[in-house]
Design a protein around this motif. Sequence first.
Motif, short mmCIF file in Angstrom:
data_model
loop_
_atom_site.label_atom_id
_atom_site.label_comp_id
_atom_site.label_asym_id
_atom_site.label_seq_id
_atom_site.Cartn_x
_atom_site.Cartn_y
_atom_site.Cartn_z
N PHE A 63 2.37 5.79 -19.17
CA PHE A 63 1.67 6.57 -20.18
C PHE A 63 2.32 7.93 -20.43
CE2 PHE A 63 -0.51 7.76 -16.25
CZ PHE A 63 -0.61 9.13 -16.36
N THR A 64 3.20 8.38 -19.54
CA THR A 64 3.90 9.65 -19.76
C THR A 64 5.17 9.46 -20.59
OG1 THR A 64 5.32 9.52 -17.79
CG2 THR A 64 3.12 10.49 -17.50
N GLY A 65 5.53 8.19 -20.87
CA GLY A 65 6.73 7.89 -21.63
C GLY A 65 7.93 7.55 -20.77
N LYS A 66 7.76 7.62 -19.44
CA LYS A 66 8.86 7.30 -18.52
C LYS A 66 9.01 5.79 -18.40
CE LYS A 66 10.67 8.02 -13.93
NZ LYS A 66 10.51 8.68 -12.64
N LYS A 67 10.26 5.32 -18.54
CA LYS A 67 10.53 3.88 -18.39
C LYS A 67 10.94 3.61 -16.96
CE LYS A 67 11.56 3.07 -23.17
NZ LYS A 67 12.46 2.61 -24.17
N VAL A 109 -16.37 -7.21 -26.26
CA VAL A 109 -15.22 -7.41 -25.39
C VAL A 109 -13.97 -7.83 -26.17
CG1 VAL A 109 -15.60 -9.81 -24.70
CG2 VAL A 109 -14.55 -8.21 -23.09
N SER A 110 -14.15 -8.47 -27.32
CA SER A 110 -12.98 -8.88 -28.12
C SER A 110 -12.23 -7.66 -28.66
CB SER A 110 -13.39 -9.81 -29.26
OG SER A 110 -14.20 -9.12 -30.19
N SER A 111 -12.85 -6.49 -28.61
CA SER A 111 -12.18 -5.29 -29.08
C SER A 111 -11.21 -4.72 -28.05
CB SER A 111 -13.22 -4.21 -29.44
OG SER A 111 -13.88 -3.74 -28.27
N ALA A 112 -11.28 -5.16 -26.81
CA ALA A 112 -10.47 -4.57 -25.74
C ALA A 112 -8.97 -4.65 -26.03
CB ALA A 112 -10.79 -5.21 -24.39
N ARG A 113 -8.46 -5.81 -26.36
CA ARG A 113 -7.02 -5.96 -26.58
C ARG A 113 -6.52 -5.09 -27.74
NH1 ARG A 113 -3.54 -7.06 -23.03
NH2 ARG A 113 -4.85 -8.72 -22.29
N PRO A 114 -7.20 -5.10 -28.91
CA PRO A 114 -6.74 -4.21 -29.99
C PRO A 114 -6.81 -2.72 -29.62
CG PRO A 114 -8.25 -5.86 -30.86
CD PRO A 114 -8.26 -6.00 -29.37
N ILE A 115 -7.81 -2.34 -28.83
CA ILE A 115 -7.91 -0.94 -28.38
C ILE A 115 -6.73 -0.59 -27.49
CG2 ILE A 115 -9.23 0.58 -26.84
CD1 ILE A 115 -11.79 -0.76 -28.08
N LEU A 116 -6.40 -1.48 -26.54
CA LEU A 116 -5.28 -1.22 -25.63
C LEU A 116 -3.97 -1.11 -26.40
CD1 LEU A 116 -6.18 -3.62 -22.69
CD2 LEU A 116 -6.72 -1.19 -22.92
N THR A 117 -3.78 -2.00 -27.36
CA THR A 117 -2.57 -1.97 -28.18
C THR A 117 -2.50 -0.67 -28.98
OG1 THR A 117 -2.51 -4.37 -28.31
CG2 THR A 117 -1.29 -3.16 -30.01
N TYR A 118 -3.60 -0.31 -29.60
CA TYR A 118 -3.65 0.93 -30.38
C TYR A 118 -3.31 2.13 -29.50
CZ TYR A 118 -5.41 4.91 -32.94
OH TYR A 118 -5.50 6.13 -33.56
N ALA A 119 -3.93 2.22 -28.34
CA ALA A 119 -3.70 3.36 -27.45
C ALA A 119 -2.25 3.41 -26.98
CB ALA A 119 -4.65 3.29 -26.25
N ARG A 120 -1.69 2.27 -26.62
CA ARG A 120 -0.30 2.21 -26.15
C ARG A 120 0.67 2.69 -27.24
NH1 ARG A 120 -0.16 -2.94 -24.84
NH2 ARG A 120 -0.94 -2.64 -22.76
N GLU A 121 0.37 2.33 -28.49
CA GLU A 121 1.28 2.65 -29.59
C GLU A 121 1.03 4.02 -30.23
OE1 GLU A 121 0.77 -0.68 -32.23
OE2 GLU A 121 1.86 -2.05 -30.89
N ASN A 122 -0.18 4.57 -30.09
CA ASN A 122 -0.52 5.77 -30.85
C ASN A 122 -1.00 6.97 -30.04
OD1 ASN A 122 -0.34 4.71 -33.74
ND2 ASN A 122 -1.65 3.19 -32.75
N MET A 123 -1.23 6.81 -28.77
CA MET A 123 -1.88 7.89 -28.02
C MET A 123 -1.00 8.56 -26.97
SD MET A 123 -5.74 6.33 -27.77
CE MET A 123 -6.41 7.77 -26.95
N LYS A 124 0.31 8.37 -27.05
CA LYS A 124 1.21 9.01 -26.10
C LYS A 124 1.63 10.39 -26.62
CE LYS A 124 2.78 4.90 -23.77
NZ LYS A 124 3.87 3.99 -23.46
N THR A 125 0.63 11.17 -27.00
CA THR A 125 0.87 12.53 -27.47
C THR A 125 0.79 13.48 -26.27
OG1 THR A 125 -1.46 13.00 -27.87
CG2 THR A 125 -0.21 11.99 -29.70
N PRO A 126 1.44 14.62 -26.35
CA PRO A 126 1.36 15.57 -25.23
C PRO A 126 -0.08 15.94 -24.87
CG PRO A 126 3.11 16.22 -26.73
CD PRO A 126 2.38 15.08 -27.38
N GLU A 127 -0.91 16.15 -25.89
CA GLU A 127 -2.30 16.53 -25.65
C GLU A 127 -3.06 15.42 -24.93
OE1 GLU A 127 -0.43 18.54 -28.91
OE2 GLU A 127 -0.99 16.43 -28.86
N ASN A 128 -2.85 14.19 -25.37
CA ASN A 128 -3.58 13.08 -24.75
C ASN A 128 -3.06 12.78 -23.35
OD1 ASN A 128 -5.74 11.12 -25.12
ND2 ASN A 128 -4.11 9.64 -24.82
#
Length: 164
Positions: A8-12, A128-147
């Motif tokens: 989640f910090t962007g480190k591979k 519960v069907s919303s879990a996978r789309p939420i995880l995908t959204y967060a992985r792709e859009n929430m790696k901001t410094p603030e978050n």
Amino acid sequence: MTRIIEDFTGKKREVECIGCTCAELGKDTPGYILETELFHIHQDQEVPIPGFVILSTKRHIESVADFTDEEIKEFGELLRKIRMAQREVLDIEKVYLVQEEDTRDHFHMWMLPRYEWMLDEAKFGKKVSSARPILTYARENMKTPENITAVQEAAEKLRKFLNE
């Protein structure tokens, strides 16, 4: 099988098993919360949602049916304490507890918070069907410094609560 994850910090990082990597890193795991002789507790490594906790066995097992008596007792106690911490220090009202027995390595329980932004049914679906789309959204859009800071602060608050 080795694969590359981006935490989640962007480190591979190249890993064969995320659970073993977290156990080996111990307190150096990004989002480390707590470790016992039997379990490792940390922020989900790939999904930057504050308070998204992974409770994982250190042993390679796939099912709660494979737990020893000692593991099942400690698992229940840890699950309750983590959930109390999520409620008391992070103000998380609801979580989804998710466990899939088709993982190949460590038994782990997802403790996925249900934040207000996740309730957009048109964007993510229902329940519960919303879990996978939420995880995908967060992985792709929430790696901001603030978050990322919010995720790290949430893990620190949980760590302090659980170590008191």
